[in-house]
Enzyme design. Structure first.
Site, short mmCIF file in Angstrom:
data_model
loop_
_atom_site.label_atom_id
_atom_site.label_comp_id
_atom_site.label_asym_id
_atom_site.label_seq_id
_atom_site.Cartn_x
_atom_site.Cartn_y
_atom_site.Cartn_z
NE ARG A 1 -1.30 2.55 2.73
CZ ARG A 1 -0.74 3.68 3.15
NH1 ARG A 1 -0.60 4.71 2.33
NH2 ARG A 1 -0.26 3.77 4.37
CG HIS B 1 2.65 6.70 -1.95
ND1 HIS B 1 1.77 7.52 -2.61
CD2 HIS B 1 2.09 6.45 -0.73
CE1 HIS B 1 0.72 7.76 -1.83
NE2 HIS B 1 0.89 7.12 -0.70
CB SER C 1 1.82 11.97 6.65
OG SER C 1 0.71 11.52 7.37
CG HIS D 1 6.45 8.16 6.04
ND1 HIS D 1 6.65 7.74 4.75
CD2 HIS D 1 5.16 7.87 6.34
CE1 HIS D 1 5.51 7.23 4.28
NE2 HIS D 1 4.60 7.30 5.22
#
Length: 345
Positions: free
Chosen positions: A10, A14, A165, A194
């Site tokens: 998922r 990106h 994020s 992240h």
């Protein structure tokens, strides 16, 4: 016991511009199924319903991704992620339930828990585990974040996961936030890291030490920007610290070396643009959009991200990066022109 939610198929979407195909998902799920993970989350990087020209088109449909994973997961739950606004109950959640998704994560900007109410309530009414996700949590006060998390709890969420994020978290922020959430909530608390400042594994470990029992991560750290918390590295650290888990570290390492290492852009490690992304506090998936916009308008992508940070842009506003790049180009040209005129005087 800590729960491990694997976002490689998922968040990693990106990194490869949402180009996971049937064979990729099939091979990954078959190999990771006996690795001790609690859930494998599959789909477009921005979740169900997000495939678009604006954000990025998936190679295959949501349904194809989920059906492929369902057919190849026996021991591990199949998860799906959705952000209200991209997806809906009727068009995305109901079909996903029919396919056999075991667990849902419903995400929103950290100040917008209200937007998740009907989705969380609906899934909870189906007797399926559903977790609220608060993205870009670093942008608001801890007290406000707790208030938003308590809303998700009231809707029926099994747990609340805070998402770093932008990869902008400091250890102090993680510790303070997890402490506050664990003190006020009576449901599980999770952390999604992240790595834009190189702190994903360390911050996840701190979250665990302060009471988080859900960990989001990816194999080899494969994900947006500089990537996510690297599951196999975290597994090694937890083993070293004598924290028991169900993870089969060698199996995850094998999948990392034999599959994920070969994925496109699998070298999504720390670089100058990712680091500035972390400083700016912008959505990690902005990295490649900023690079493209910088190339198109002849400006530094780092400057684009810094300006995006000042404007507090969030996921879904990728088109604004082009506008920022154009403005920076015009500003730089104006500065160059004025400098040239003044040098002649």
């Amino acid at each position: 016991m800590i729960q491990f939610f694997d976002a490689t198929l998922r968040d990693g979407s990106h990194a490869n511009k949402h180009q996971f195909g049937v064979e990729d998902i099939e091979n990954y799920c078959q190999r990771i199924d006996d690795a001790g993970l609690d859930c494998v989350v599959v789909g477009h990087g921005n979740g169900l319903g997000a495939s678009s020209l604006h954000i990025g088109l998936s190679k295959i449909t949501d349904a194809e991704m989920l059906m492929t994973a369902r057919e190849n997961l026996e021991h591990t739950k199949l998860g799906a992620y959705m952000i209200p606004g991209f997806g809906t109950i009727r068009e995305n959640i109901k079909p996903a339930i029919e396919i056999g998704v075991d667990l849902f994560k419903i995400g929103c900007h950290c100040t917008e828990a209200d937007t998740t109410k009907q989705h969380i309530q609906y899934i909870a009414e189906q007797d399926l585990p559903v977790y609220g996700v608060l993205m870009m949590y670093h942008l608001i006060s801890t007290e406000r974040l707790v208030e938003e998390a308590m809303k998700m709890q009231s809707y029926g969420a099994y747990g609340v996961i805070i998402m770093d994020s932008a990869g902008a978290s400091t250890p102090e922020l993680v510790a303070r936030t997890i402490d506050a959430l664990c003190d006020r909530l009576h449901i599980k608390v999770g952390f999604h890291a992240h790595n834009n400042l190189g702190m994903a594994v360390a911050n996840t470990y701190i979250a665990i030490r302060h009471g988080a029992t859900i960990v989001d991560g990816t194999v080899r750290g494969y994900g947006a920007g500089a990537g996510n918390c690297q599951i196999e590295a975290l597994a090694a650290l937890l083993q070293k610290e004598n924290i028991k888990t169900k993870l089969n570290m060698y199996r995850i390492m094998d999948v990392s070396e034999e599959l994920v290492r070969k994925y496109p852009l699998s070298n999504t490690g720390l670089d100058d643009v990712s680091i500035v992304n972390g400083i700016a506090g912008t959505f990690s998936a902005f990295k490649h959009h900023a690079i493209r916009a910088g190339s198109q308008f002849g400006v530094d992508p780092r400057d684009i991200l810094l300006e995006a940070g000042k404007q507090k842009l969030v996921a879904g506003q990728e088109d604004m990066l082009l506008q920022i790049a154009e403005q920076l180009r015009d500003h730089n040209k104006q500065f160059d022109d004025s400098y040239f005129v003044s040098s002649l005087l």
